[in-house]
Design an enzyme around this catalytic site. Structure first.
Site, PDB file in Angstrom:
ATOM      1  CG  HIS A 197      -1.819  -0.923   1.196  1.00 13.53           C
ATOM      2  ND1 HIS A 197      -1.821  -2.225   2.124  1.00 13.53           N
ATOM      3  CD2 HIS A 197      -2.932  -1.309   0.683  1.00 13.53           C
ATOM      4  CE1 HIS A 197      -2.943  -2.996   2.036  1.00 13.53           C
ATOM      5  NE2 HIS A 197      -3.654  -2.442   1.307  1.00 13.53           N
ATOM      6  CD  GLN A 243       1.793  -6.837 -11.978  1.00 13.90           C
ATOM      7  OE1 GLN A 243       2.567  -6.048 -12.132  1.00 13.90           O
ATOM      8  NE2 GLN A 243       1.965  -8.121 -12.347  1.00 13.90           N
TER       9      GLN A 243
END
Length: 278
Positions: free
Chosen positions: A37, A148
């Site tokens: 994150h 991703q």
């Protein structure tokens, strides 16, 4: 870092910043933040003027109530990580702030909703697009940053942006991994030391397939990946697929590149991972 809990308060603040010519970058999360994150925050800082991170455990994207209940919530630790990372704004709403009573949502996501995660978790992507649309409406970001690791999710949100013709650029950021190769995930906290060692098999299969991608056909690559995964008794495989990286359809002679996608249960924890092969 400023913290907002209401849509109106955040929207007003961002409108003022946009009036000053500031570009807004949004990083939507469900909290339990890790280095993956934070890499999204870093990317957003590089590409936009004001970085907004949202933390909201969205109930409509959970197909299993128990999964929603046990999803890790570490807000105080998350706030510290965001402050250390230099995030500008945190949006931290309650469920009642984001959802009214008897709301409905149903958009045509096509085949993307019926394969892989969509097949394993029916309704999941309706919930994902519902909350992301709401966050886009509140923040009006110039760019939104997604990892991703949720590869199919990025394509689904791209479809949603196209349907509503939203003026936002989506940025897919690379997967962050542990030294052993395990894709960082908020769910990793549930893995025991033994289960974590077993989970390394997932990334080992992906790296092995990528190493062979220049010389082997997709079918053979999938066979290699399956052999590696099936040799580990702690892996309960959901799927292992090699697909067109742009469409998630079966590859053909026009395919520009391949992506390998894996989902599996390790113990009671469901993990997903992927790797672009060529």
């Amino acid at each position: 870092m400023k913290i907002f809990t209401s849509k109106s308060g955040l929207s007003d603040a961002l409108q003022d910043l946009k009036a000053q010519g500031k570009q807004i970058g949004l990083v939507p999360t469900m909290g339990a933040l890790h280095d993956g994150h934070i890499s999204l925050i870093d990317m957003a800082k590089q590409q936009t003027d004001v970085v907004v991170c949202s933390i909201f455990v969205n109930p409509t994207q959970f197909t299993d109530p128990l999964d929603l209940e046990k999803y890790p919530r570490t807000v105080e630790d998350d706030i510290k990580k965001l402050e250390d990372a230099g995030c500008d704004i945190l949006f931290l709403p309650e469920v009642a702030e984001m959802y009214g009573q008897n709301e409905s949502w149903d958009i045509d996501l096509g085949y993307l909703e019926t394969i892989l995660e969509g097949q394993s978790r029916p309704g999941h992507y309706q919930g994902v697009t519902q909350i992301v649309y709401k966050l886009f409406q509140v923040t009006s970001p110039d760019k939104a940053f997604f990892g991703q690791k949720d590869y199919q999710q990025v394509l689904v949100i791209t479809k949603m942006v196209s349907i509503f013709k939203l003026p936002v650029e989506l940025v897919m950021c690379p997967i962050q991994r542990s030294e052993e190769g395990l894709a960082l995930s908020s769910r990793n906290i549930h893995l025991s030391p033994q289960e974590k060692r077993q989970a390394y098999t997932i990334s080992r299969a992906l790296f092995t397939m990528r190493q062979q991608a220049s010389v082997l056909h997709a079918d053979k690559l999938k066979e290699i990946g399956l052999n590696i995964l099936n040799e580990e008794p702690g892996i309960n495989l959901d799927y292992c697929e090699i697909l067109d990286k742009d469409t998630l359809k079966q590859p053909n002679e026009d395919t520009s590149g391949l992506v390998a996608l894996i989902a599996a249960h390790v113990g009671k924890t469901r993990l997903i991972d992927n790797m672009i092969l060529n």
